[in-house]
Scaffold this motif. Structure first.
Motif, PDB file in Angstrom:
ATOM      1  N   HIS A 135      -9.685   3.459   6.820  1.00 45.24           N
ATOM      2  CA  HIS A 135     -10.335   2.819   6.456  1.00 45.24           C
ATOM      3  C   HIS A 135      -9.838   2.799   4.806  1.00 45.24           C
ATOM      4  N   HIS A 136      -8.859   3.872   4.059  1.00 43.80           N
ATOM      5  CA  HIS A 136      -8.450   4.121   2.964  1.00 43.80           C
ATOM      6  C   HIS A 136      -7.972   5.335   3.561  1.00 43.80           C
ATOM      7  N   HIS A 157     -12.337  -5.156  -0.730  1.00 47.11           N
ATOM      8  CA  HIS A 157     -11.020  -3.705  -1.498  1.00 47.11           C
ATOM      9  C   HIS A 157     -10.069  -3.782  -0.166  1.00 47.11           C
ATOM     10  N   HIS A 201      -6.379  -0.387   1.857  1.00 47.39           N
ATOM     11  CA  HIS A 201      -7.529  -0.191   2.250  1.00 47.39           C
ATOM     12  C   HIS A 201      -6.568  -1.004   3.581  1.00 47.39           C
ATOM     13  N   VAL A 220       0.861  -1.672   0.253  1.00 42.60           N
ATOM     14  CA  VAL A 220       0.057   0.105  -0.565  1.00 42.60           C
ATOM     15  C   VAL A 220       1.140   0.981  -0.049  1.00 42.60           C
ATOM     16  N   GLN A 226     -16.470   2.988   6.716  1.00 43.06           N
ATOM     17  CA  GLN A 226     -15.745   4.422   5.739  1.00 43.06           C
ATOM     18  C   GLN A 226     -16.503   5.072   6.092  1.00 43.06           C
TER      19      GLN A 226
END
Length: 276
Positions: A259-260, A76, A36, A29, A188
Motif C-alpha cells: 500500500h505504501h 494518495h 503508494h 517513488v 492499508q
C-alpha cells in the motif's frame, strides 16, 4: 475543439501509456522513498483508459468549460495520477523528477492550486466522490454536456460520506456521473472484507438507484467500452473495476504491505525489468 478527445481511441496506445506510467511511478517513488505504488498500479490502467480513450479535455486550456471532469478521490495514488497528467500533456516530464520534493508542485496529495488538470484537492478519503456529485449536479442544472468521472478506492467505500453522495446521485438520476471503484480488495494493512465488509457492493449501489457494471480493471478494451458508454437507464453509473493491488510487478501483487511500501535497490531492479 479539445486537443485530446475520444473520437479514435486506440487500445495499443492506452497499453503503451500504462506501461510508461508504471515505470515512471516506480522511478519517482524509489527516488523519494515515498509513495503508494500498490494503489498506483491497481489504478494505472483505469487512468490510462480515461485520459487516452474517454475524457474530452485540452491540456493547453485546463479550464475549458466543456471539458469532462475527473476527480481522483483516492488522492494518495499520485504516482498514477501525475504520470497520467504528464503523459496527457498538462506539464513537462521533468516535473515528475521533483515528486514530493521541497517546493514541488507534485505533492503527496494532488492540489488544484499548484497543478493544471487537477479538479479538486483530495487525499482525506471520502471527499472526492461528494465533490464529483456537486459538479454533476451543476452540470445537470445548467444543461452542460460534460460528463463527470470519479475514482475511489474500495477501502474508501467504508466512509459514510460516499453513501450520502450515492443516495443523492440516485435520487437526482445523475446520468452524467460515473463512479469508478478500484476494487483491489486491499486497504492499508488488511483486506477490505476483514476490515469492514463491502460485499455485495453491486447490490448496494443498485439499491441506491445506480446502474452497476462490473469490469476487469486491467483490460483496456473492456474498460474503454464500459467507460465510453453513456448511461443506458438514465441513472448514475457505478463501474466496479476488479483490480490487483501492485499489478505489473510480481512480488507486489495482491499484498497489503505494498500500500505504501518502497522497494529496496534489488527489488527496484527486478521491478524495472518486469515493467520494461
Amino acid at each position: 475543439m479539445p486537443l485530446h478527445s475520444q473520437q479514435n481511441p486506440n487500445v495499443e496506445t492506452i497499453a503503451d501509456k500504462a506501461r510508461w506510467m508504471r515505470k515512471r511511478a516506480m522511478e519517482m517513488v524509489f527516488a523519494k522513498k515515498l509513495g503508494h505504488l500498490g494503489g498506483d498500479y491497481s489504478a494505472t490502467d483505469i487512468l490510462a483508459t480515461l485520459y487516452f480513450g474517454v475524457l474530452d479535455f485540452d491540456p493547453k486550456s485546463p479550464n475549458w468549460a466543456a471539458r469532462d471532469r475527473f476527480i481522483m478521490s483516492k488522492g494518495h495514488a499520485t504516482g498514477a495520477l501525475y504520470t497520467a497528467l504528464c503523459a496527457a500533456g498538462y506539464f513537462p516530464e521533468d516535473w515528475l523528477d521533483t515528486y514530493m520534493g521541497p517546493g514541488s508542485k507534485l505533492n503527496g496529495h494532488p492540489n488544484r492550486n499548484y497543478l493544471p488538470g487537477v479538479e479538486a484537492n483530495t487525499g482525506p478519503l471520502g471527499h472526492g466522490f461528494p465533490i464529483a456529485l456537486g459538479i454533476a449536479i451543476a452540470g445537470q442544472i445548467s444543461g452542460a454536456t460534460y460528463r463527470t468521472f470519479v475514482l475511489t478506492g474500495d477501502g474508501e467505500q467504508q466512509e459514510g460520506s460516499n453513501w450520502e453522495a450515492a443516495m443523492t446521485a440516485g435520487h437526482r438520476r445523475l446520468s452524467n456521473l460515473t463512479l469508478i471503484i478500484d476494487r483491489n480488495r486491499l486497504q492499508q494493512g488488511a483486506r477490505t472484507e476483514d476490515t469492514a465488509g463491502l460485499d455485495p457492493l453491486d447490490e448496494k449501489y443498485r439499491a441506491f438507484g445506480w446502474e452497476v457494471i462490473k469490469v476487469d480493471g486491467h483490460d483496456h478494451a473492456a474498460l474503454l467500452d464500459t467507460l465510453r458508454a453513456p448511461s443506458a437507464t438514465g441513472k448514475p453509473r457505478c463501474v466496479i473495476a476488479n483490480t490487483i493491488k501492485g499489478k505489473g510487478v510480481s512480488f507486489m501483487e495482491d499484498l497489503a504491505k505494498w500500500h505504501h511500501g518502497v522497494p529496496n535497490p534489488d527489488e527496484y531492479e527486478q521491478a524495472m525489468k518486469e515493467l520494461a
